[in-house]
Design an enzyme around this catalytic site. Structure first.
Site, PDB file in Angstrom:
ATOM      1  N   HIS A  27      12.533   2.146  48.728  1.00 43.46           N
ATOM      2  CA  HIS A  27      13.070   0.844  48.332  1.00 43.46           C
ATOM      3  C   HIS A  27      12.502  -0.243  49.246  1.00 43.46           C
ATOM      4  CE1 HIS A  27      15.923   3.859  46.893  1.00 43.46           C
ATOM      5  NE2 HIS A  27      16.328   2.980  45.982  1.00 43.46           N
ATOM      6  N   HIS A  67      19.831   2.431  51.185  1.00 44.11           N
ATOM      7  CA  HIS A  67      18.567   2.665  50.478  1.00 44.11           C
ATOM      8  C   HIS A  67      17.436   1.855  51.106  1.00 44.11           C
ATOM      9  CE1 HIS A  67      20.675  -0.670  48.464  1.00 44.11           C
ATOM     10  NE2 HIS A  67      19.477  -1.222  48.375  1.00 44.11           N
ATOM     11  N   GLY A 115      24.103   5.445  52.430  1.00 44.10           N
ATOM     12  CA  GLY A 115      23.397   5.668  51.179  1.00 44.10           C
ATOM     13  C   GLY A 115      24.379   5.572  50.034  1.00 44.10           C
ATOM     14  N   GLY A 157      25.550  -3.885  45.551  1.00 42.34           N
ATOM     15  CA  GLY A 157      26.080  -2.573  45.190  1.00 42.34           C
ATOM     16  C   GLY A 157      27.255  -2.168  46.052  1.00 42.34           C
ATOM     17  N   ASN A 186      21.162 -10.988  46.861  1.00 44.91           N
ATOM     18  CA  ASN A 186      19.865 -11.166  46.187  1.00 44.91           C
ATOM     19  C   ASN A 186      19.951 -11.078  44.671  1.00 44.91           C
ATOM     20  OD1 ASN A 186      19.669  -8.359  45.415  1.00 44.91           O
ATOM     21  ND2 ASN A 186      18.985  -7.864  47.487  1.00 44.91           N
ATOM     22  N   HIS A 261      12.901  -3.239  43.784  1.00 47.34           N
ATOM     23  CA  HIS A 261      14.137  -2.660  44.320  1.00 47.34           C
ATOM     24  C   HIS A 261      13.972  -1.211  44.739  1.00 47.34           C
ATOM     25  CE1 HIS A 261      18.090  -0.741  44.344  1.00 47.34           C
ATOM     26  NE2 HIS A 261      18.605  -1.935  44.576  1.00 47.34           N
ATOM     27  N   SER A 385      56.238  11.503  53.215  1.00 47.99           N
ATOM     28  CA  SER A 385      55.959  12.751  52.498  1.00 47.99           C
ATOM     29  C   SER A 385      54.970  13.625  53.250  1.00 47.99           C
ATOM     30  CB  SER A 385      55.407  12.438  51.104  1.00 47.99           C
ATOM     31  OG  SER A 385      56.370  11.787  50.311  1.00 47.99           O
ATOM     32  N   GLU A 412      42.948   5.745  49.633  1.00 41.05           N
ATOM     33  CA  GLU A 412      42.525   7.063  50.110  1.00 41.05           C
ATOM     34  C   GLU A 412      41.046   7.122  50.496  1.00 41.05           C
ATOM     35  OE1 GLU A 412      46.058   7.708  47.362  1.00 41.05           O
ATOM     36  OE2 GLU A 412      44.148   6.606  47.225  1.00 41.05           O
ATOM     37  N   PHE A 438      45.019  14.132  45.970  1.00 43.81           N
ATOM     38  CA  PHE A 438      44.297  12.867  46.104  1.00 43.81           C
ATOM     39  C   PHE A 438      43.135  12.953  47.086  1.00 43.81           C
ATOM     40  CE2 PHE A 438      48.716  11.238  44.967  1.00 43.81           C
ATOM     41  CZ  PHE A 438      48.471  11.407  43.610  1.00 43.81           C
ATOM     42  N   ASP A 470      56.687  16.942  40.037  1.00 44.26           N
ATOM     43  CA  ASP A 470      55.718  15.879  39.763  1.00 44.26           C
ATOM     44  C   ASP A 470      54.655  16.308  38.763  1.00 44.26           C
ATOM     45  OD1 ASP A 470      56.782  13.805  41.196  1.00 44.26           O
ATOM     46  OD2 ASP A 470      55.658  14.223  43.020  1.00 44.26           O
ATOM     47  N   HIS A 474      49.797  15.910  39.905  1.00 45.64           N
ATOM     48  CA  HIS A 474      49.941  15.929  41.361  1.00 45.64           C
ATOM     49  C   HIS A 474      49.772  17.325  41.954  1.00 45.64           C
ATOM     50  CE1 HIS A 474      51.313  11.902  40.748  1.00 45.64           C
ATOM     51  NE2 HIS A 474      51.723  11.743  41.985  1.00 45.64           N
ATOM     52  N   ARG A 521      54.701  21.609  50.575  1.00 45.49           N
ATOM     53  CA  ARG A 521      55.915  20.806  50.435  1.00 45.49           C
ATOM     54  C   ARG A 521      57.147  21.700  50.550  1.00 45.49           C
ATOM     55  NH1 ARG A 521      59.638  19.593  46.318  1.00 45.49           N
ATOM     56  NH2 ARG A 521      60.514  17.482  46.440  1.00 45.49           N
TER      57      ARG A 521
END
Length: 678
Positions: A27, A67, A115, A157, A186, A261, A385, A412, A438, A470, A474, A521
């Site tokens: 690039h 990049h 990257g 980006g 740009n 680019h 939790s 997260e 998650f 849940d 979950h 849990r």
């Protein structure tokens, strides 16, 4: 010969387009467009010593738009880092020190692997948080030993990626005044002009985050850039965004814009660019004196020597704090760490009640945190939790950075990448937490932690269908297995408080690599062990219950909350005169790193009747059970119901385990599928 700023910047442009052309890949556009910004920053503002890339009080420079790596490699080469012109010529080649995107640990002066767009920016937020926390902890009115900036280059980006919203929102909330983001505006991405898909009012967006914004800077005007950086450095209570309008591929007569680019300019265009830039030298040749004009070795040595003298004074006046700072920045643990943990685990073993392993994890944090001044961590809006808040923990805030607990909010991905940035900065042992399900949001940051082999700790609770009502959105089913597939990631799924304590100890002591800690849990029973068994937990897999026979009829292998099921099944089978061994395998990767002789003792090859038990997908366990064994698990999504009902519904029960053992033994090693599926 005295070189102008423009000529120094053109050296970056020439090296970048030459290296990309030689590699026939890369690039060139961004390095050519941002060269003037880079020259001003590195020549007039950035505090660094090329002879000591790891000097603790250096400014951190992060190329989030990774990049454009040739921009960074050119800067490192020209300013005097141990990166030769031969290294530049090997750009993007096998085993070179100049890979396609910057890689931490491969190239001196590269602060983080970038990257995947936006992650470098989030790493930088973590670095700036670490700088401020260390400054508030160690600086004195008469000795300032922590005083550096974190600079980030980012493009369109990076700012399109969702992680940038998460990370920059938190950075503004925390008022990270020494974080300076320089935006390469740009207007081009791979698909062309971004006005068709990215029309955000970026200055207003960052002002809404609480940032200090400097808009409309000409990124090709050195004086304008200098003025903007000086203004940003003068803002102490807000991070700063400098919006620089640049021209991607600047200097290329025919390929300024989209075509520069992500592809080489072509030999003919490179020759035309040389003429336009008035660069009358062969590829990779530098004009006489350009290295002297760029060389920062002497300046860097002088700056570091001044800091060393100040630290000597600091050491004389504050010897305890100086020793602690040195230890922490070196990533070392307190001298009495091993003895303390041994006493803590022994006490835990004698007193631990039946608790969920997430609660056991909190008990461990309460025990370890007072011994680890560098422990810092938090949760993505799940503190109550995840149970990650330990006694006497104080929250980090804009007004007070002496705390060690971070309320990340529902962020997260940024949380994990910020944790990586804190680890990269050094001085802390960082962890972060959310539900195991998650981990999917944070997945690429976990991969980057492994790629960099850094000491990030990821805590994931609610580790199975055992979380209950849940429901399947979950309930992690495949997540534990896929985390184990990440190279160099260590994954622990402990079964009780004692295993949880050893898992935390392993994660804390693992300097060269990240760790995932998976906790339940639901409540699990405390497991009785001998002292030798407790000592063997650190091996990742060990014999938890053995039989009288030298060669068992079958071996049960289990983890986490399923250990109690395996133990009960083994007891029932013993009444039917089956000789059954139970192996607890809280960490398969740690077990695999043990000597072959130890692994043979735990899982002798001649015992082919092996049954694995885990409330998740079954495929990975077949490496241990082989075709002759069985896996009691779950190859479908979960359901919404109380945990006990779900285990019965999906057949992860003592009865199913007993039946699996009886059938595998009776069949003489015929394969068996026990996994539930919808």
């Amino acid at each position: 010969m005295k070189f102008t700023r423009q000529q120094k910047a053109n050296a970056i442009r020439a090296l970048s387009m030459d290296a990309v052309q030689r590699a026939n890949s890369g690039h060139p556009g961004m390095p050519m467009g941002m060269a003037d910004i880079a020259e001003i920053l590195w020549s007039e503002f950035l505090k660094y010593n090329p002879s000591d890339p790891d000097w603790v009080d250096r400014d951190r420079f992060v190329l989030s738009n990774g990049h454009g790596s040739m921009l960074l490699y050119s800067l490192l080469h020209l300013s005097g880092y141990d990166l030769s012109i031969e290294d530049i010529k090997q750009f993007r080649q096998l085993n070179s020190r100049t890979p396609g995107h910057p890689e931490y640990g491969r190239t001196p002066g590269v602060e983080t692997t970038t990257g995947p767009l936006g992650q470098g920016l989030a790493n930088a937020v973590g670095m700036a948080m670490a700088e401020r926390a260390l400054a508030e902890e160690f600086n004195k009115t008469d000795c300032t030993i922590v005083d550096h900036y974190t600079y980030v280059f980012a493009g369109d980006g990076c700012l399109m990626e969702g992680i940038s919203h998460e990370a920059c929102s938190l950075a503004g909330t925390l008022g990270l005044g020494k974080l300076i983001l320089i935006y390469d505006d740009n207007g081009i991405s791979i698909d062309g002009e971004v006005e068709n898909w990215f029309t955000d009012d970026t200055p207003s967006r960052f002002e809404a985050y609480g940032w200090h914004v400097i808009p409309d800077v000409d990124g090709l005007d050195g004086l304008a850039i200098r003025d903007a950086i000086a203004k940003a450095r003068g803002q102490s209570d807000k991070p700063s965004l400098i919006c620089c309008k640049t021209l991607i591929g600047f200097g290329s007569p025919n390929k300024e814009g989209r075509s520069s680019h992500g592809a080489p300019l072509g030999e003919a265009e490179v020759a035309l660019a040389r003429k336009r830039l008035d660069w009358n030298y062969e590829p990779f040749d530098m004009p006489p004196g350009i290295y002297d004009a760029w060389d920062a070795v002497e300046r860097g040595r002088t700056i570091q020597d001044q800091w060393n003298k100040m630290f000597d004074v600091y050491t004389d006046k504050y010897p305890h704090q100086a020793a602690e700072f040195t230890r922490r920045m070196a990533g070392q643990l307190p001298a009495d760490w091993e003895e303390y943990v041994e006493r803590f685990v022994s006490k835990l073993d004698s007193e631990a009640p039946a608790e969920a392993t997430r609660k056991a994890s909190q008990m461990v944090l309460n025990g370890y945190a007072p011994q680890l001044s560098g422990l810092i961590g938090g949760s993505a809006d799940l503190t109550g939790s995840n149970l990650t808040l330990w006694n006497d923990a104080k929250a980090v805030s804009k007004k007070d950075f002496t705390g060690r607990y971070i309320y990340y909010g529902v962020r997260e991905f940024a949380m994990a990448a910020i944790t990586n940035g804190i680890a990269l900065h050094r001085g802390f042992i960082p962890f972060c937490a959310t539900f195991l399900m998650f981990s999917e949001y944070a997945r690429n940051a976990l991969r980057m932690a492994s790629l960099m082999n850094i000491r990030s700790i990821f805590v994931f609770t609610h580790d199975s269908i055992g979380l209950g009502e849940d429901g399947p959105t979950h309930q992690p089913v495949e997540q534990t297995a896929t985390l184990r597939l990440i190279p160099d990631m260590s994954v622990w799924r402990p079964c009780d408080a004692v295993e949880s304590a050893i898992a935390w100890k392993s994660a804390i002591e693992r300097i060269n690599g990240p760790t995932c800690l998976l906790f339940s849990r639901q409540r699990v029973p405390h497991t009785e062990r001998t002292r030798d068994q407790i000592n063997d937990i650190k091996r990742g897999g060990y014999i938890l219950r053995d039989c009288e026979a030298v060669v068992p009829d079958a071996i049960l292998i289990a983890t986490g909350s399923e250990i109690s099921l395996a133990l009960e099944a083994a007891n029932r089978l013993s009444q039917s005169r089956y000789q059954v061994r139970v192996v607890s395998m809280p960490s398969t990767d740690v077990f695999e790193r043990q000597p072959a002789a130890y692994r043979e003792v735990v899982l002798p090859g001649r015992v082919t009747a092996r049954i694995a038990v885990e409330a998740g997908v079954t495929g990975g366990w077949k490496a241990y059970t082989g075709l002759d064994g069985a896996v009691v698990g779950l190859d479908s999504f979960g359901e919404s119901a109380p945990a006990t009902e779900l285990y019965a519904h999906f057949g992860i029960t003592v009865d199913k385990i007993v039946a699996a053992v009886e059938q595998v033994v009776a069949d003489g090693g015929e394969g068996l599928s026990i996994a539930a599926s919808n």
